[in-house]
Design an enzyme around this catalytic site. Structure first.
Site, PDB file in Angstrom:
ATOM      1  N   GLU A 161     -17.856  -8.400   4.053  1.00  0.00           N
ATOM      2  CA  GLU A 161     -19.125  -7.797   4.516  1.00  0.00           C
ATOM      3  C   GLU A 161     -20.310  -8.295   3.667  1.00  0.00           C
ATOM      4  O   GLU A 161     -20.828  -7.343   2.991  1.00  0.00           O
ATOM      5  CB  GLU A 161     -18.887  -6.340   4.386  1.00  0.00           C
ATOM      6  CG  GLU A 161     -18.000  -5.839   5.425  1.00  0.00           C
ATOM      7  CD  GLU A 161     -17.964  -4.389   5.697  1.00  0.00           C
ATOM      8  OE1 GLU A 161     -18.122  -3.503   4.635  1.00  0.00           O
ATOM      9  OE2 GLU A 161     -17.717  -3.836   6.891  1.00  0.00           O
ATOM     10  N   GLU A 194     -11.359  -5.301  10.472  1.00  0.00           N
ATOM     11  CA  GLU A 194     -11.435  -4.081  10.471  1.00  0.00           C
ATOM     12  C   GLU A 194     -11.988  -3.355  11.663  1.00  0.00           C
ATOM     13  O   GLU A 194     -12.823  -3.843  11.965  1.00  0.00           O
ATOM     14  CB  GLU A 194     -12.470  -3.557   9.026  1.00  0.00           C
ATOM     15  CG  GLU A 194     -11.992  -4.007   7.774  1.00  0.00           C
ATOM     16  CD  GLU A 194     -12.867  -3.581   6.699  1.00  0.00           C
ATOM     17  OE1 GLU A 194     -13.542  -2.493   6.701  1.00  0.00           O
ATOM     18  OE2 GLU A 194     -12.991  -4.269   5.691  1.00  0.00           O
TER      19      GLU A 194
HETATM   20  C1  BG6 Z   1     -16.025  -1.390   5.518  1.00  0.00           C
HETATM   21  C2  BG6 Z   1     -15.219  -1.766   4.122  1.00  0.00           C
HETATM   22  O1  BG6 Z   1     -17.320  -1.363   5.154  1.00  0.00           O
HETATM   23  O2  BG6 Z   1     -15.557  -0.172   5.754  1.00  0.00           O
HETATM   24  C3  BG6 Z   1     -13.995  -1.162   3.827  1.00  0.00           C
HETATM   25  O3  BG6 Z   1     -15.072  -3.134   4.004  1.00  0.00           O
HETATM   26  C4  BG6 Z   1     -13.969   0.325   3.814  1.00  0.00           C
HETATM   27  O4  BG6 Z   1     -13.797  -1.327   2.382  1.00  0.00           O
HETATM   28  C5  BG6 Z   1     -14.348   0.452   5.395  1.00  0.00           C
HETATM   29  O5  BG6 Z   1     -13.261   1.229   3.451  1.00  0.00           O
HETATM   30  C6  BG6 Z   1     -14.379   2.037   5.959  1.00  0.00           C
HETATM   31  O6  BG6 Z   1     -15.356   2.615   5.149  1.00  0.00           O
HETATM   32  P1  BG6 Z   1     -15.204   3.862   4.306  1.00  0.00           P
HETATM   33  O7  BG6 Z   1     -16.459   4.242   3.455  1.00  0.00           O
HETATM   34  O8  BG6 Z   1     -14.890   5.048   5.159  1.00  0.00           O
HETATM   35  O9  BG6 Z   1     -14.032   3.548   3.462  1.00  0.00           O
END
Ligand code: BG6
Length: 456
Positions: A168, A359
């Site tokens: 990201e 993701e």
């Molecule tokens: C993304 C990241 O922005 O979102 C992850 O690459 C992160 O590392 C994921 O865990 C979810 O975000 P959060 O803040 O809910 O863990």
């Protein structure tokens, strides 16, 4: 296409100072309300630090990989912790025990028929290197990254085909710490962020160049966080604002896929008197070394409005205007399955190279009742998104892999909480680090297992 799930080293491994690992930027972020836009000094005795133990994947990886196999994962996207391999970031020789851990972890995946997709830098950078060079703005910092990345490519040659240089990249603009960008917030903040990203883009291109020359069968990608931004209304000002806001992510894709800064960024730099220090050599490096695939995360969408009357929303680190047509997660992220089909079509139309969704998932509070976790909310989220992903494939979008966030519950990046759970597998540890660290399959594990069995 590969179907799987994802993890990240700093969020799951723990063992933060074991077997020669150096301190990383993440290891300094203490529990409690966090601010990812600032820089945290070295960890001390006065706080609890969630990544220090995380969910102890470092000790449980064999058991966890056995669960991955049972679930039917075809691939795992995870990262390597730079500070485990080069504790100070630029050590002459790698830390043997750290390398041995990744050797064993990657071999275990392969033995179990799971393709590793490796992110070289995910949230995590060696703290000592930032003490020495200050952070990404300094080309020496990027040179240390390139040395680390080359080591990984050589070392895992023949075992790892898919690499993601950075997680990201656009997040630096909102939350510098998410890429370990140590930025002096008192001075020229905006210029610093764009300079840091420029060094990251050069480092990315150097890794692509090295792979082309030395490991031509490897596929090198890089990642942006893409949360489409819809115009709040059809008023042209809203439409235009939505377009320009999206460019914070898309300009990075433009440089990596098309090999040069788009004109709209040159104009923005000129108008804001920002000098990122781009040279002719930089331009050549960027233009000759474009990525093989674009990786993205997708959690939610946002809206943009020029009006001050609209409500704010949260989101994957950055928020926007609240979209009244969408429901939100418990953390206020706007859930939009159709937005995934939109995002995939949009990115593919723009770039015409294969995509990876590395993701996608829902952070939610789970409750253990009589030893079981009935997380229907995760199942609803995932099934609705996968339906739209398959529609996008029908639309003609080329997708190399989908890796659900996440396989295990792990430390939340934005909040540091354990109770914000994304996993198919529950890990028994709470926000203060209490618990047995035992793993438990959730209902969503079984659901995904059935889904994956239809993909064999
Ligand atoms: C993304 C990241 O922005 O979102 C992850 O690459 C992160 O590392 C994921 O865990 C979810 O975000 P959060 O803040 O809910 O863990």
């Amino acid at each position: 296409m590969l179907w799987g799930a994802a993890l990240s080293a700093a969020q799951c491994e723990g063992a933060y100072n074991v077997d020669g690992k150096g301190l990383s930027n993440c290891d300094n972020i203490y529990a409690g309300k966090r601010d990812m836009s600032k820089w945290y000094p070295r960890a001390d005795e006065n706080h609890y630090y969630p990544t220090h133990r995380a969910v102890e994947f470092y000790y449980h990886y064999k058991e966890d990989i056995a669960l991955m196999k049972e679930c039917g994962l075809q691939c795992l996207r995870t990262s390597i912790a730079w500070s485990r391999v080069f504790p100070n970031g630029d050590d002459e020789k790698p830390n043997e025990k750290g390398v041995a851990f990744y050797d064993s972890m990657i071999d275990e995946l392969i033995k179990n028929g799971i393709e590793p997709i490796i992110t070289i830098s995910h949230l995590e950078i060696p703290y000592e290197l930032t003490e020495k060079y200050g952070g990404w703005e300094n080309p020496k910092f990027a040179a240390a990254y390139v040395k680390y990345a080359k080591f990984l490519l050589d070392h895992f040659q023949g075992r790892v085909k898919y690499w993601i240089t950075f997680n990201e990249i656009n997040m630096i603009l909102y939350f510098p710490l998410s890429l370990g960008a140590r930025i002096d917030l008192s001075n020229h903040v905006e210029e610093s962020k764009f300079k840091a990203i420029h060094q990251i883009l050069l480092a990315n291109a150097s890794v692509v160049a090295y792979a082309k020359e030395n490991h031509p069968t490897m596929m090198i990608g890089a990642m942006i966080a893409y949360s489409p931004i819809y115009p709040y209304s059809c008023q042209p000002d809203d439409v235009f604002k939505a377009m320009t806001s999206e460019r914070n992510a898309l300009y990075i894709g433009d440089v990596m896929v098309r090999g040069k800064y788009p004109k709209y960024m040159e104009r923005l730099f000129k108008e804001k008197k920002i000098d990122i220090g781009i040279t002719d050599d930089d331009k050549q490096l960027l233009s000759e070394n474009c990525i093989d695939f674009l990786a993205t995360s997708y959690y939610c969408t946002n809206a943009a409005s020029v009006s001050n009357e609209t409500e704010r929303s949260s989101g994957n680190l950055f928020g926007g205007t609240r979209n009244p047509y969408l429901k939100t997660s418990e953390w206020g992220w706007q859930i939009d399955p159709l937005g995934l089909r939109y995002a995939l079509n949009f990115l593919y139309d723009r770039y015409q190279i294969p995509l990876m969704i590395v993701e996608n998932g829902l952070g939610a509070k789970d409750e253990v009742v009589d030893g079981e976790i009935h997380d229907d909310y995760h199942i609803d989220y995932i099934s609705q998104h996968l339906k739209e992903l398959e529609e996008a494939q029908e639309d003609g979008v080329e997708i190399l892999a989908y890796t659900l966030w996440s396989f295990l519950d792990q430390v939340s990046a934005s909040s540091g909480e354990m109770k914000k759970r994304y996993g198919l597998v529950y890990c028994d540890v709470d926000d203060e680090g209490n618990g047995s660290f035992k793993r438990m399959k959730k209902k969503s594990f079984k659901w995904y297992q059935e889904f994956l069995s239809s993909k064999k």
